[in-house]
Write a protein that holds these residues in place. Structure first.
Motif, PDB file in Angstrom:
ATOM      1  N   MET A 105       3.491   4.273   6.260  1.00  0.00           N
ATOM      2  CA  MET A 105       4.273   4.205   5.036  1.00  0.00           C
ATOM      3  C   MET A 105       3.390   4.257   3.782  1.00  0.00           C
ATOM      4  O   MET A 105       3.838   4.662   2.712  1.00  0.00           O
ATOM      5  CB  MET A 105       5.097   2.916   5.059  1.00  0.00           C
ATOM      6  CG  MET A 105       6.198   2.829   4.055  1.00  0.00           C
ATOM      7  SD  MET A 105       7.287   1.418   4.419  1.00  0.00           S
ATOM      8  CE  MET A 105       8.426   2.149   5.576  1.00  0.00           C
ATOM      9  N   VAL A 106       2.118   3.863   3.918  1.00  0.00           N
ATOM     10  CA  VAL A 106       1.240   3.876   2.745  1.00  0.00           C
ATOM     11  C   VAL A 106       0.970   5.299   2.262  1.00  0.00           C
ATOM     12  O   VAL A 106       0.515   5.504   1.134  1.00  0.00           O
ATOM     13  CB  VAL A 106      -0.100   3.159   3.045  1.00  0.00           C
ATOM     14  CG1 VAL A 106       0.118   1.674   3.209  1.00  0.00           C
ATOM     15  CG2 VAL A 106      -0.786   3.771   4.265  1.00  0.00           C
ATOM     16  N   ASN A 107       1.254   6.304   3.093  1.00  0.00           N
ATOM     17  CA  ASN A 107       1.101   7.702   2.689  1.00  0.00           C
ATOM     18  C   ASN A 107       2.431   8.282   2.190  1.00  0.00           C
ATOM     19  O   ASN A 107       2.682   9.480   2.305  1.00  0.00           O
ATOM     20  CB  ASN A 107       0.563   8.529   3.851  1.00  0.00           C
ATOM     21  CG  ASN A 107      -0.908   8.263   4.107  1.00  0.00           C
ATOM     22  OD1 ASN A 107      -1.282   7.129   4.431  1.00  0.00           O
ATOM     23  ND2 ASN A 107      -1.743   9.277   3.935  1.00  0.00           N
ATOM     24  N   HIS A 108       3.242   7.417   1.613  1.00  0.00           N
ATOM     25  CA  HIS A 108       4.577   7.796   1.143  1.00  0.00           C
ATOM     26  C   HIS A 108       4.515   8.952   0.146  1.00  0.00           C
ATOM     27  O   HIS A 108       5.353   9.859   0.179  1.00  0.00           O
ATOM     28  CB  HIS A 108       5.240   6.568   0.507  1.00  0.00           C
ATOM     29  CG  HIS A 108       6.596   6.817  -0.057  1.00  0.00           C
ATOM     30  ND1 HIS A 108       7.654   7.264   0.705  1.00  0.00           N
ATOM     31  CD2 HIS A 108       7.081   6.680  -1.329  1.00  0.00           C
ATOM     32  CE1 HIS A 108       8.730   7.383  -0.059  1.00  0.00           C
ATOM     33  NE2 HIS A 108       8.407   7.037  -1.298  1.00  0.00           N
ATOM     34  N   THR A 130      11.365  15.110  -8.163  1.00  0.00           N
ATOM     35  CA  THR A 130      10.855  16.113  -7.223  1.00  0.00           C
ATOM     36  C   THR A 130      11.879  16.459  -6.153  1.00  0.00           C
ATOM     37  O   THR A 130      11.776  17.492  -5.505  1.00  0.00           O
ATOM     38  CB  THR A 130       9.575  15.609  -6.536  1.00  0.00           C
ATOM     39  OG1 THR A 130       9.860  14.374  -5.853  1.00  0.00           O
ATOM     40  CG2 THR A 130       8.478  15.360  -7.559  1.00  0.00           C
ATOM     41  N   SER A 131      12.850  15.580  -5.975  1.00  0.00           N
ATOM     42  CA  SER A 131      13.907  15.832  -4.993  1.00  0.00           C
ATOM     43  C   SER A 131      15.003  16.647  -5.665  1.00  0.00           C
ATOM     44  O   SER A 131      15.513  16.250  -6.716  1.00  0.00           O
ATOM     45  CB  SER A 131      14.472  14.515  -4.469  1.00  0.00           C
ATOM     46  OG  SER A 131      15.574  14.743  -3.622  1.00  0.00           O
ATOM     47  N   GLY A 134       6.569  12.900  -1.422  1.00  0.00           N
ATOM     48  CA  GLY A 134       6.407  13.433  -2.771  1.00  0.00           C
ATOM     49  C   GLY A 134       6.777  12.465  -3.869  1.00  0.00           C
ATOM     50  O   GLY A 134       6.878  12.847  -5.036  1.00  0.00           O
ATOM     51  N   ALA A 135       6.994  11.197  -3.526  1.00  0.00           N
ATOM     52  CA  ALA A 135       7.401  10.192  -4.510  1.00  0.00           C
ATOM     53  C   ALA A 135       6.220   9.286  -4.847  1.00  0.00           C
ATOM     54  O   ALA A 135       5.303   9.107  -4.040  1.00  0.00           O
ATOM     55  CB  ALA A 135       8.559   9.365  -3.973  1.00  0.00           C
TER      56      ALA A 135
END
Length: 808
Positions: free
Chosen positions: A200-203, A631-632, A208-209
């Motif tokens: 999750m730390v690579n969210h 970005t979404s 892209g958030a």
């Protein structure tokens, strides 16, 4: 044992002599047992059986006590994980979609972002390689690792153990494959089987958030953990609430009365569980009615069969056989039929349940329904088969026990001695009433689906297409996103046949982004002072027109509503009513966001459906995407052109802008299939049960009518010889059947109306009081009656009195 073996041989001989009766009885049992086994399999898989993780009995989900919301912010999760004293670690996760490139081009797949302690907290061990853990977590984007599900590894990597250590691209970011999850582990979200797991730390890289550490952004879907040994639910809840009080006090502007409660994670907590449980309970009740109707039907058939074999029974009694021996053979016949029918029904239910477990109704979204049959399903099917056999086998017992051999042999049959068919009449009436309830339920479900498909969604799904071109997956971020979004809109607008195109960061009736809002006079901007929690959408100027959402007052956005211009919004009618009192007061009025930003209302749109079909009108606001970049983004295209041709043209146009852009195109009707899925499932399930009820009703009516005509041929022949009209013959032969049909149908319709509350749990906008439903039930039962009595009526009308009298 030898006596029982002789009885079984005798029963088999009798059943071979009556193939019509045998097939009818076996099929009836098979339908009833199969229906109950399928419904129980779903009940067992979704409610009774825990998640497939070690020590699942101690696993609990944390949810908000006020609204049963399971979402948390990542900082809140860290506080809950580190400050609690009741759990052996808390794990967090959410569902996400990425563009994965393994060297053969990018493909869109669904997986799960999870906390670094996810696998350790759930006590799952790897099948190949290793899992990521807390030692890999060193802050944002510090753990570019991926764990594959067994199914994805098996289908895409051909069980190659050498994938461990290989690098793949996720949204153009390199991630290293660490290992493979075990085959039996399909994640911790019911109905979803993720293809991969990433930290999750690579969210930011995955989604892209940039809201990983934003306490106000509750993007973490669920938090679960194992209770420590000896800790009760009350103690754990008190522990969590003390943490909630700390969060309220420390972060007053970000928290929202953080009282917590615990729930089982099977059905995503108490927010969804009651509806699913009510639906399955309703199906279980109706399946039970199918079984009861089948028993009544078979009890009626066995009563008629006993009457037909009364002379044989009388001769056996006269020759010295005991009532016990005869009853044993009777029950052996009933149980044998029930077991054979139950085995066939169980086989059909196993096929159905396995198909359900592999069913993929939503394209590439990895749906998994954990309803594979297990020992409990087999056990319930066997138990119901035995109980059913004894139930309908016991119906003619009294008739057999009261058999007088002398009278039967003298007169000819029990039916000739005394036309005592009250028990059979009651059974048939009960069966017809149950079938009327089932027919009512299926028609109610059909009407509910029609209502759902023609509801006012707040947008027009016809002639509308959705284009998802995920820019973060293509490597876009920051200031590069808004210009590219504008280029895509301008490019699609030039495609022949496109009437309008707009952009939104969330879809109506799908995504559920919400925000607290405050009145303009409010100075205390803590969540407890919020005027409302509203659905929030960031849109382009043409979006409302492209979506088919009506603007009731004011103006829509323009491209001049950008960062440097005053903050504006279009709100729906419910927002205007709730915050400003009326639409007239709303136009030009102001309100505040949690950060204190003042927003001016410049337009008012119609209300819509934002979260689910069954919701009451909810407030919603639309904000300009240039003022609130995201970005979404989904692009909504309004066009009457053929969807396949239009989709190909749009994809080609977008790939001219960027050949590496992942593009997913679908019609709006296909996209809202998820929202329509529950009423569709309810309609199909209740329709199948209604059809079964109708078949049982036909066989029951046919059995009684045929038996009545066959036993009264001589009487009917005399009536014809004396000049009776065709109508009088039919009334004499089938009058009782028609009376029972009328009485049973009326009773069943009344029960269906009384059960409207139960049906409302099962079907959207369900009401048996609908005139069309009432008329449909009357017509359906009349047709079932005509089908059931057609052949016996023709038999009665074809009687030749001369032939009958010669035979006598």
């Amino acid at each position: 044992m030898s006596g029982l073996a002789q009885d079984l041989c005798y029963v088999l001989r009798q059943l071979r002599k009556s193939p019509g009766f045998t097939i009818t009885a076996v099929v009836t049992v098979a339908m009833a047992i199969g229906a109950n086994a399928v419904v129980f399999g779903v009940l067992n898989g979704l409610i009774l059986r825990p998640l497939n993780v070690p020590q699942a009995e101690s696993l609990y989900l944390i949810e908000r006590a006020s609204d049963k919301d399971t979402s948390q912010s990542y900082p809140d999760y860290l506080d809950l994980r580190d400050r609690n004293h009741s759990f052996d670690g808390l794990a967090a996760y959410r569902i996400t979609q990425v563009a994965m490139n393994t060297g053969e081009g990018p493909s869109l797949i669904w997986g799960m972002e999870s906390s670094s302690n996810y696998f350790d907290g759930l006590r799952i061990h790897p099948y190949v390689g290793r899992f990521f853990n807390t030692s890999d977590d060193h802050g944002p984007n510090s753990a570019p690792y991926i764990v594959l599900s067994y199914a994805y590894w098996h289908s895409h990597f051909r069980d190659d153990r050498g994938v461990v250590g290989r690098t793949v691209q996720l949204n153009k970011h390199p991630f290293t494959i660490l290992g493979v999850a075990p085959p039996e582990f399909r994640g911790t979200v019911v109905f979803v089987s993720p293809n991969f797991f990433v930290p999750m730390v690579n969210h930011e890289q995955v989604d892209g958030a940039t809201d990983l550490n934003d306490r106000a952004s509750r993007w973490v879907f669920m938090v679960v953990g194992h209770l420590k040994t000896g800790v009760t639910l009350t103690e754990a809840t008190a522990d969590l609430n003390s943490i909630g009080a700390y969060l309220d006090e420390t972060y007053p502007k970000d928290e929202r009365q953080a009282g917590f409660s615990l729930a089982r994670p099977n059905l995503l907590g108490d927010q969804f569980a009651p509806g699913v449980q009510a639906f399955i309970a309703g199906l279980m009740l109706l399946a039970g009615l199918i079984l009861l109707a089948a028993c009544a039907n078979l009890g009626s058939l066995f009563t008629a069969r006993a009457a037909d074999r009364s002379r044989e029974v009388a001769l056996r009694l006269a020759l010295g056989s005991s009532h016990k021996r005869i009853l044993r053979a009777l029950f052996a016949e009933a149980v044998l039929i029930s077991l054979v029918g139950g085995a066939i029904g169980l086989w059909a239910s196993v096929v159905c349940l396995r198909w359900l477990s592999e069913w993929q109704p939503f394209g590439n979204f990895p749906v998994h329904t954990p309803v594979n049959p297990d020992a409990s399903v087999y056990g319930v099917a066997l138990l119901l088969s035995l109980i059913s056999g004894f139930l309908f086998g016991a119906v003619p017992v009294r008739q057999v026990l009261r058999t007088d051999p002398y009278q039967v042999i003298k007169v000819g049959s029990i039916a000739a001695v005394a036309r005592r068919s009250t028990a059979r009449d009651v059974l048939l009436a009960v069966q017809i009433a149950i079938c009327a309830v089932l027919v009512t339920s299926s028609l109610v479900a059909l009407r509910g689906l029609v209502h759902a498909m023609h509801s006012n969604f707040g947008f027009e799904p016809k002639n509308s297409m959705l284009v998802d071109a995920d820019l973060p997956m293509a490597g876009y971020s920051g200031d590069r996103v808004p210009p590219m979004q504008k280029h895509m809109l301008d490019a699609i607008a030039t495609v022949p046949g496109v009437d309008s195109v707009g952009l939104t960061d969330a879809l109506l009736l799908n995504d559920q982004n919400t925000s607290n809002i405050f009145t303009d006079r409010t100075t205390d901007l803590r969540p407890s002072s919020a005027a409302a929690n509203v659905y929030t959408y960031h849109i382009s100027p043409e979006y409302l027109h492209a979506e088919g959402t009506m603007l009731l007052s004011g103006r829509a956005f323009t491209w001049h509503d950008q960062k440097d211009s005053p903050r504006v919004a279009v709100v729906n009618a419910e927002f205007a009513r709730k915050i400003f009192g009326s639409m007239q007061n709303a136009i030009g009025g102001h309100y505040k966001l949690p950060d204190g930003t003042r927003i001016q209302v410049v337009g008012i749109s119609e209300n819509g459906k934002y979260g689910k079909l069954t919701e009451e009108p909810k407030p919603a606001m639309f904000l300009p995407i240039l003022q609130w970049p995201s970005t979404s983004a989904w692009m909504v295209v309004r066009s009457s052109r053929d969807p396949q041709q239009l989709g190909a043209a749009i994809r080609s146009t977008l790939h001219q802008l960027d050949a590496g852009l992942p593009v997913v195109i679908e019609t709006r009707l296909d996209e809202i299939a998820g929202a329509l899925f529950p009423p569709q499932v309810a309609t199909v399930a209740l329709g199948v049960l209604g059809a079964m009820g109708g078949m049982l009703s036909i066989t029951g009516i046919f059995g009684m009518a045929a038996h009545s005509v066959s036993k009264r041929l001589r009487e009917l022949g005399i009536r014809v010889a004396l000049g009776a009209q065709r109508k009088q013959v039919v009334e004499a032969a089938l009058g009782r059947a028609f009376k029972l049909l009328t009485f049973g149908s009326a009773a069943g319709l009344l029960l269906g109306i009384l059960a409207s509350r139960v049906l409302a749990f099962i079907v959207y906008e369900a009401t048996p009081r609908d005139p069309l439903v009432l008329a449909g039930v009357v017509v359906a039962m009349a047709l079932l009656g005509l089908l059931g009595t057609w052949i016996p009526a023709r038999h009665a009308l074809s009687i030749d009195p001369m032939i009958l009298l010669r035979e006598e």
